[in-house]
Scaffold this active site. Structure first.
Site, PDB file in Angstrom:
ATOM      1  N   HIS A  13       0.859  -1.179   0.000  1.00 22.03           N
ATOM      2  CA  HIS A  13       0.000   0.000   0.000  1.00 22.03           C
ATOM      3  C   HIS A  13       0.897   1.231   0.000  1.00 22.03           C
ATOM      4  O   HIS A  13       2.047   1.181   0.461  1.00 22.03           O
ATOM      5  CB  HIS A  13      -0.881   0.023   1.242  1.00 22.03           C
ATOM      6  CG  HIS A  13      -1.948  -1.019   1.240  1.00 22.03           C
ATOM      7  ND1 HIS A  13      -3.011  -0.978   2.115  1.00 22.03           N
ATOM      8  CD2 HIS A  13      -2.117  -2.137   0.493  1.00 22.03           C
ATOM      9  CE1 HIS A  13      -3.799  -2.021   1.900  1.00 22.03           C
ATOM     10  NE2 HIS A  13      -3.273  -2.739   0.918  1.00 22.03           N
ATOM     11  N   GLU A  61       1.090   3.813   1.855  1.00 24.47           N
ATOM     12  CA  GLU A  61       1.635   4.177   3.161  1.00 24.47           C
ATOM     13  C   GLU A  61       2.821   3.297   3.547  1.00 24.47           C
ATOM     14  O   GLU A  61       3.841   3.786   4.032  1.00 24.47           O
ATOM     15  CB  GLU A  61       0.565   4.061   4.256  1.00 24.47           C
ATOM     16  CG  GLU A  61      -0.640   4.950   4.053  1.00 24.47           C
ATOM     17  CD  GLU A  61      -1.800   4.223   3.381  1.00 24.47           C
ATOM     18  OE1 GLU A  61      -1.577   3.575   2.323  1.00 24.47           O
ATOM     19  OE2 GLU A  61      -2.924   4.310   3.894  1.00 24.47           O
ATOM     20  N   CYS A 112      -6.081   1.797   6.062  1.00 21.05           N
ATOM     21  CA  CYS A 112      -6.661   0.534   6.515  1.00 21.05           C
ATOM     22  C   CYS A 112      -5.994   0.140   7.832  1.00 21.05           C
ATOM     23  O   CYS A 112      -5.079   0.815   8.320  1.00 21.05           O
ATOM     24  CB  CYS A 112      -6.433  -0.554   5.462  1.00 21.05           C
ATOM     25  SG  CYS A 112      -4.702  -1.040   5.275  1.00 21.05           S
ATOM     26  N   CYS A 121      -2.138  -0.372   7.556  1.00 21.78           N
ATOM     27  CA  CYS A 121      -1.394   0.881   7.428  1.00 21.78           C
ATOM     28  C   CYS A 121      -1.468   1.700   8.713  1.00 21.78           C
ATOM     29  O   CYS A 121      -0.480   2.338   9.097  1.00 21.78           O
ATOM     30  CB  CYS A 121      -1.899   1.665   6.233  1.00 21.78           C
ATOM     31  SG  CYS A 121      -1.523   0.826   4.664  1.00 21.78           S
TER      32      CYS A 121
END
Length: 142
Positions: A46, A48, A76, A79
Site C-alpha cells: 500500500h 503508506e 486501513c 497501514c
C-alpha cells in the site's frame, strides 16, 4: 496533499488503485509512493507502507518521530498499525473509507487500548479531489 495526489495519479497510470502518500519532515518531503500491490505482487505494498519503508531508509531509522504522513485515503488497519509502529507524529488523509478505513471508520485502530502510539489525525484534506479520482477509477472498471 497535492504531492500525495500526484502519487495517486501515477499509481492509476499503472492500473493500481489511485492512492498516494507522502512523508514530510521539517517541511521537506522525504518519501513519496503510490500503491504498488499489482506491480510488486505484494498485498502489503500500500502507498503508506511503501512510503514508510522509503522514509525509514532515508533517515536510517525504524522510527519516524517528527514526521507527518499525507495520504489520499483513510488508512486501513495494516497501514494504521504501521503508522503507529513508525511513531508518525501527524496523519493527514483526504477521503474517508467507510468500507476499509481503520482510523475514523471501522476498527478505529488508534482508539484501541492496545495501540501504543497515536498520531494527531486530520481527515478530509483535499477530500473532493481524492474521492473523484477513486470514484472515476472504479467506475471505469465496472
Amino acid at each position: 496533499m497535492e504531492l500525495a495526489l500526484d502519487e495517486a495519479r501515477k499509481a492509476q497510470g499503472s492500473d493500481e488503485v489511485p492512492i498516494g502518500c507522502v512523508i514530510v519532515r521539517d517541511g521537506v518531503a522525504i518519501a513519496a509512493a503510490g500503491n504498488r500491490t499489482l506491480r510488486d505482487r505484494d498485498p502489503t505494498a500500500h502507498a503508506e507502507i511503501v512510503a514508510i519503508r522509503a522514509a525509514c531508509q532515508e533517515l536510517g531509522s525504524e522510527r519516524l518521530t517528527g514526521c507527518d504522513l499525507y495520504v489520499t485515503l483513510e488508512p486501513c488497519a495494516m497501514c494504521a498499525a504501521a503508522i503507529s509502529f513508525a511513531r508518525i507524529r501527524r496523519l493527514y488523509y483526504s477521503a474517508p473509507d467507510p468500507k476499509g478505513g481503520a482510523v475514523d471508520s471501522g476498527v478505529r485502530f488508534f482508539a484501541s487500548p492496545t495501540c501504543h502510539h497515536r498520531p494527531e489525525v486530520y481527515g478530509g484534506i483535499g477530500e473532493a479531489q481524492s474521492a473523484t479520482l477513486l470514484r472515476e477509477f472504479f467506475e471505469a472498471r465496472r
